[in-house]
Design an enzyme around this catalytic site. Structure first.
Site, PDB file in Angstrom:
ATOM      1  N   SER A 121     -20.640  47.894  14.691  1.00 28.36           N
ATOM      2  CA  SER A 121     -21.752  46.951  14.568  1.00 28.36           C
ATOM      3  C   SER A 121     -23.091  47.690  14.606  1.00 28.36           C
ATOM      4  O   SER A 121     -24.130  47.098  14.334  1.00 28.36           O
ATOM      5  CB  SER A 121     -21.696  45.945  15.717  1.00 28.36           C
ATOM      6  OG  SER A 121     -21.799  46.639  16.946  1.00 28.36           O
ATOM      7  N   TYR A 136     -22.925  42.300  17.913  1.00 31.83           N
ATOM      8  CA  TYR A 136     -21.826  41.400  17.561  1.00 31.83           C
ATOM      9  C   TYR A 136     -21.274  40.721  18.822  1.00 31.83           C
ATOM     10  O   TYR A 136     -20.791  39.606  18.758  1.00 31.83           O
ATOM     11  CB  TYR A 136     -20.666  42.200  16.938  1.00 31.83           C
ATOM     12  CG  TYR A 136     -20.776  42.529  15.472  1.00 31.83           C
ATOM     13  CD1 TYR A 136     -22.006  42.564  14.804  1.00 31.83           C
ATOM     14  CD2 TYR A 136     -19.626  42.830  14.736  1.00 31.83           C
ATOM     15  CE1 TYR A 136     -22.063  42.894  13.461  1.00 31.83           C
ATOM     16  CE2 TYR A 136     -19.674  43.151  13.395  1.00 31.83           C
ATOM     17  CZ  TYR A 136     -20.896  43.185  12.749  1.00 31.83           C
ATOM     18  OH  TYR A 136     -20.942  43.511  11.417  1.00 31.83           O
ATOM     19  N   CYS A 147     -15.048  50.082  17.015  1.00 30.42           N
ATOM     20  CA  CYS A 147     -15.720  49.010  17.743  1.00 30.42           C
ATOM     21  C   CYS A 147     -14.661  48.110  18.373  1.00 30.42           C
ATOM     22  O   CYS A 147     -13.782  47.598  17.667  1.00 30.42           O
ATOM     23  CB  CYS A 147     -16.571  48.209  16.758  1.00 30.42           C
ATOM     24  SG  CYS A 147     -17.375  46.764  17.493  1.00 30.42           S
ATOM     25  N   CYS A 177     -16.603  49.433  25.211  1.00 30.31           N
ATOM     26  CA  CYS A 177     -17.460  49.227  24.036  1.00 30.31           C
ATOM     27  C   CYS A 177     -17.864  50.624  23.604  1.00 30.31           C
ATOM     28  O   CYS A 177     -18.192  51.468  24.450  1.00 30.31           O
ATOM     29  CB  CYS A 177     -18.684  48.398  24.411  1.00 30.31           C
ATOM     30  SG  CYS A 177     -20.009  48.426  23.179  1.00 30.31           S
TER      31      CYS A 177
HETATM   32  N1  DGL Z   1     -19.792  48.866  19.775  1.00 29.99           N
HETATM   33  C1  DGL Z   1     -19.229  47.582  19.922  1.00 29.99           C
HETATM   34  C2  DGL Z   1     -17.930  47.599  20.704  1.00 29.99           C
HETATM   35  O1  DGL Z   1     -17.251  48.596  20.787  1.00 29.99           O
HETATM   36  C3  DGL Z   1     -20.020  46.354  20.212  1.00 29.99           C
HETATM   37  C4  DGL Z   1     -21.470  46.260  20.330  1.00 29.99           C
HETATM   38  C5  DGL Z   1     -21.998  44.917  19.883  1.00 29.99           C
HETATM   39  O2  DGL Z   1     -22.281  44.774  18.707  1.00 29.99           O
HETATM   40  O3  DGL Z   1     -22.130  44.008  20.724  1.00 29.99           O
HETATM   41  O4  DGL Z   1     -17.531  46.595  21.234  1.00 29.99           O
END
Ligand code: DGL
Length: 257
Positions: free
Chosen positions: A12, A43, A74, A185
């Site tokens: 994202s 996201y 992600c 995340c």
């Molecule tokens: N980098 C993303 C993940 O691993 C999420 C970040 C987001 O867009 O909230 O969950």
């Protein structure tokens, strides 16, 4: 599908750079196409329907460029859209990301594991199934961190404001005694130094990046798609946001050890 086509890496925003870093370590000869959807991020605070629609659109941007594999770097996209992406692109290698609960539990059975992740990841069915699988073997604390990825997207990885944010989150989640912290995340490995400082030496940190890179290697090898290139591969950076600062920040984050 040709061996010398790039591997697509999707997030994202810039969090997937933590996975790209591991991919480059394990598969240095590969070419990469990194797409961050920073214009639509975060996201993790959106509805499943919104995340699914954005994820399908973002993945398509990579797939139309002829990637030989799609690495979903992600947790949030994987949780909501991995099944749909695998169905839609059933000939393509699709590797997903999920919070590294298993290694954290294995490192200290009967211990306390705090999982820091987006709200969408923690509420999603995929994570809830993971929780049901491991709940009997450890105490698992869910710690949603809305707002944390924004620090990373701003390049703010060691500020006093970040320290305050993290301290308050750990307090709210009741995480001080956790034996391990799962960085659920892909943005969070970039603030791990500060999490380590705040938590103190008793807590071990886990993220899935290396596991994802090895899984990508295994899948490519099984399909005879590993590159034969002798020289190091390249990275093409793409982002849905027109803010040129993000590409520069991505490169900077990639260089962090
Ligand atoms: N980098 C993303 C993940 O691993 C999420 C970040 C987001 O867009 O909230 O969950």
């Amino acid at each position: 599908m040709g061996k010398e086509q790039p591997i697509g890496v999707l997030d994202s925003g810039l969090g997937g750079v933590s996975v790209l870093r591991a991919l480059r370590e394990v598969l240095p000869k590969e070419n990469y196409l990194y797409f961050g959807d920073s214009a639509n991020a975060p996201y993790g605070v959106k509805t499943e329907e919104e995340i699914l629609n954005l994820s399908l659109k973002a993945a398509e941007k990579l797939i139309v460029q002829g990637v030989k594999a799609l690495v979903i770097a992600c947790n949030t996209i994987t949780g909501v859209a991995a099944t749909a992406l695998r169905e839609k692109y059933d000939k393509l290698i699709v590797v997903g990301t999920e919070p590294a609960v298993k290694p954290a539990v294995a490192a200290k059975p009967r211990g306390t594991v705090m999982v820091m992740a987006t709200t969408a990841t923690l509420q999603g069915e995929r994570f809830q199934a993971l929780l049901r699988r491991w709940r009997g073997e450890a105490t698992i604390i869910e710690c949603p961190c809305p707002g944390l990825m924004e620090f990373v997207e701003q390049g703010e990885i060691s500020s006093p404001a970040l320290r305050d944010y993290l301290t308050e989150k750990i307090e709210d989640c009741g995480g001080w005694e956790a034996d391990s912290v799962v960085l659920g995340c892909t943005h969070y490995p970039f603030v791990q130094k500060m999490i380590r400082e705040i938590m103190g030496p008793h807590a071990r940190l886990f993220d899935g990046a290396l596991g994802i890179a090895r899984q990508t290697e295994r899948r490519l090898e099984a399909e005879h798609l590993l590159s034969d290139r002798k020289a190091p591969g390249t990275i093409i950076w793409q982002n849905s946001s027109a803010d040129a600062r993000l590409i520069a920040l991505g490169k900077k984050l990639l260089a962090i050890k």
